[in-house]
Enzyme design. Structure first.
Site, PDB file in Angstrom:
ATOM      1  N   PHE A   1       0.862  -1.188   0.000  1.00  0.00           N
ATOM      2  CA  PHE A   1       0.000   0.000   0.000  1.00  0.00           C
ATOM      3  C   PHE A   1       0.891   1.228   0.000  1.00  0.00           C
ATOM      4  CE2 PHE A   1      -2.623   3.421   1.364  1.00  0.00           C
ATOM      5  CZ  PHE A   1      -3.860   3.154   0.807  1.00  0.00           C
TER       6      PHE A   1
ATOM      7  N   ASP B   1       9.239   2.750   1.375  1.00  0.00           N
ATOM      8  CA  ASP B   1       8.086   3.478   1.905  1.00  0.00           C
ATOM      9  C   ASP B   1       8.073   3.284   3.416  1.00  0.00           C
ATOM     10  OD1 ASP B   1       5.589   4.260   2.822  1.00  0.00           O
ATOM     11  OD2 ASP B   1       4.485   3.395   1.137  1.00  0.00           O
TER      12      ASP B   1
ATOM     13  N   LYS C   1       2.898  10.336   8.356  1.00  0.00           N
ATOM     14  CA  LYS C   1       2.258   9.823   9.563  1.00  0.00           C
ATOM     15  C   LYS C   1       2.938  10.296  10.850  1.00  0.00           C
ATOM     16  CE  LYS C   1      -0.281   5.816   7.805  1.00  0.00           C
ATOM     17  NZ  LYS C   1      -1.600   6.241   8.275  1.00  0.00           N
TER      18      LYS C   1
END
Length: 427
Positions: free
Chosen positions: A157, A248, A277
Site C-alpha cells: 500500500f 516506503d 504519519k
C-alpha cells in the site's frame, strides 16, 4: 500505509440514522461528507496521552493512534508548547523564501538517517509520488531508460493518488479508477527469486527496471515484516545494476519499529525513502529523503504549497527531538515485546481462531485463521465496546499501533480487554 482497508468491510458502518452524539448523527454527517469511510459509531472529542474520550464522555484506550500517526499520543506537552508558540509567530509562508524551521527539521532527519537531502510535502501519498517522480527523472537522465518501470510488491500500500494506487499491489484499491498510471510491475513480497525473474524478463532487449519500491514492513498488507536476507539481496542487486531502492517508511518509520527507520531492522540503506504519519505526530507533513547521487530535482521539477511550512516543520521537529530526548525508542522496544508476548499468550488460548502474532516494535498484527468466518472487523468492534480502539489490517489481521509513549500498565489493560473481546466474539 493508510487505513482505508476499514472501508471495505460492510460490518463496520453505523446503521443509517444512528445517533452518535449530539450534535453528531450518522445520517446528518453523511449528508455533508463524502462516504469514503465506513465509520465506527462514535465521535471522539478529546485525548490525553494514550487515552481518548468520545462526545458521551466514554473513555477509550487508543491503540490506533490515528493509524500509527500520533507518535507522542494526544496533547503531549512538547507538541502543545510548540504549536502554541509557532502559531503565534508564523504559521505559513511560501517556499519561495528560506524557512528556518524547515532547515532545522531537514538537518535532524539527515543526522538521524542515511539521507543527504529532504523534500517536504503534506502526506504519505504525496511523499511516495515525489519518490516516484524522482526515480523516473533518474531513469531518464542517468540510466537512459525511455519507459522506466518500478517494481512493487503484491499486498503493498503506497497511497490513494492515481500513481500511488497503481504502485499499490492490491486490485481492490484500483477498481473503477482506470486508466491507471503505466510503469509499474508487481512481484510477491519477500520472494527474491520473483524479483530476479522480473528484472531479467523486463530488461530483455532494452533496459526497463529503474527502481524497486517496497515497504520494510507491509502495514495494510497484514503487518508483514520484511525478511532481512531478502532486502539485503535486493540491495546487492541494486548496487550491481544501478536500480534505485526506494523504501516506503510512511507507516513504520519515525521510531515505530523500535528504531528510527524500518530499514535499520534490515541491515541496509535505501537510495530514497519516504516518511509522513508519525513524523508530525498528527500534524500533516510528509518527506522524501534521498542520497546525494540521486538528488536530481531542480527548480520547477517538484513543489508543494503547504509542504515544509514553519508550523508543520516546527511541530515535527518537536516530535523528533522528544523521541531522542526522552529515549522513547527504548520504550517502543520494551512495550513492543511485552505486547507480543501478551498477544501470543492469547493466541495459545484460542488456537482454533488465531493463526499468528507478528510485528516490530509497536506495530504488531494478530492474524485470524483463514478457514473460520470470524473477521478482524468483528474483533475490533467487540474491543471498542469494551473501551479499546483497534484497527484492522485487512479482513483477517487486527493491528496494534498505540502511541510510542504507551505505558506497561496500558499494554496490560489492552491485553485484558482484548481477551474479553475475543470471548465475546467466539463464545
Amino acid at each position: 500505509m493508510s487505513i482505508e482497508t476499514l472501508i471495505q468491510d460492510p460490518a463496520i458502518p453505523a446503521e443509517a440514522g444512528a445517533v452518535l452524539s449530539d450534535p453528531y448523527d450518522a445520517a446528518g454527517f453523511d449528508q455533508c461528507v463524502m462516504t469514503t469511510y465506513g465509520r465506527f459509531p462514535l465521535a471522539l472529542e478529546r485525548g490525553s496521552g494514550c487515552r481518548v474520550w468520545d462526545t458521551q464522555g466514554k473513555e477509550y484506550l487508543d491503540f490506533v493512534a490515528g493509524i500509527a500517526t500520533c507518535t507522542l499520543g494526544h496533547a503531549h506537552p512538547a507538541m502543545v508548547e510548540t504549536v502554541t508558540q509557532q502559531i503565534q509567530k508564523l504559521h505559513h509562508v511560501s517556499n519561495l523564501y528560506y524557512i528556518p524551521e524547515q532547515a532545522q527539521l531537514a538537518k535532524w532527519l539527515i543526522e538521524h538517517s542515511c539521507a543527504d537531502r529532504v523534500f517536504f510535502c503534506n502526506s504519505g501519498a504525496e511523499a511516495n509520488e515525489g519518490a516516484i517522480k524522482l526515480a523516473r527523472k533518474y531513469a531518464h537522465q542517468v540510466l537512459k531508460i525511455d519507459q522506466p518501470i518500478i517494481l512493487t510488491a503484491h499486498a503493498s500500500f503506497h497511497g490513494r493518488t492515481l500513481a500511488t494506487i497503481t504502485a499499490t499491489g492490491q486490485p481492490k484499491y484500483q477498481k473503477d479508477f482506470s486508466p491507471l498510471v503505466p510503469g509499474f510491475h508487481y512481484v510477491p513480497y519477500n520472494d527474491i527469486k520473483a524479483i530476479e525473474t522480473a528484472i531479467s524478463e523486463l530488461d530483455e532487449g532494452d533496459r526497463a527496471v529503474a527502481a524497486i519500491l517496497l515497504e520494510p514492513l507491509q502495514g495494510e498488507g497484514g503487518v508483514r515484516p520484511g525478511d532481512k536476507a531478502y532486502f539485503q539481496k535486493i540491495r546487492q542487486i541494486c548496487d550491481e545494476t544501478g536500480i534505485l531502492l526506494i523504501l516506503d517508511e510512511v507507516q513504520v518509520g519515525m521510531g515505530r519499529s523500535g528504531k528510527y527507520w524500518g530499514y535499520e531492522n534490515l541491515g541496509i540503506e535505501p537510495d530514497i525513502f519516504t516518511s509522513a504519519k508519525g513524523l508530525g505526530g498528527g500534524i500533516p507533513i510528509g518527506a522524501v529523503m534521498c542520497k546525494a547521487f540521486c538528488n536530481l530535482f531542480q527548480p520547477g521539477d517538484h513543489a508543494s504549497t503547504f509542504g515544509g511550512n514553519p508550523f508543520a516543520c516546527a511541530t515535527a521537529l518537536s516530535v523528533c527531538e522528544t523521541l531522542e530526548r526522552e529515549n522513547i525508542l527504548e520504550n517502543v522496544r520494551q512495550r513492543g515485546e511485552q505486547l507480543r508476548q501478551g498477544l501470543r499468550a492469547i493466541a495459545v488460548k484460542y488456537p482454533e481462531h488465531i493463526a499468528e502474532v507478528r510485528g516490530w516494535g509497536l506495530i504488531n498484527g494478530m492474524e485470524l485463521k483463514v478457514d473460520i468466518p470470524l473477521t478482524s472487523a468483528e474483533v475490533v468492534k467487540a474491543a471498542i465496546a469494551e473501551g479499546l480502539l483497534l484497527v484492522p489490517a485487512g479482513p483477517k489481521v487486527i493491528r496494534f499501533v498505540p502511541p510510542l509513549i504507551v505505558l506497561a500498565q496500558e499494554i496490560d489493560t489492552a491485553l485484558q480487554v482484548l481477551e474479553k473481546a475475543m470471548a465475546a466474539v467466539v463464545g
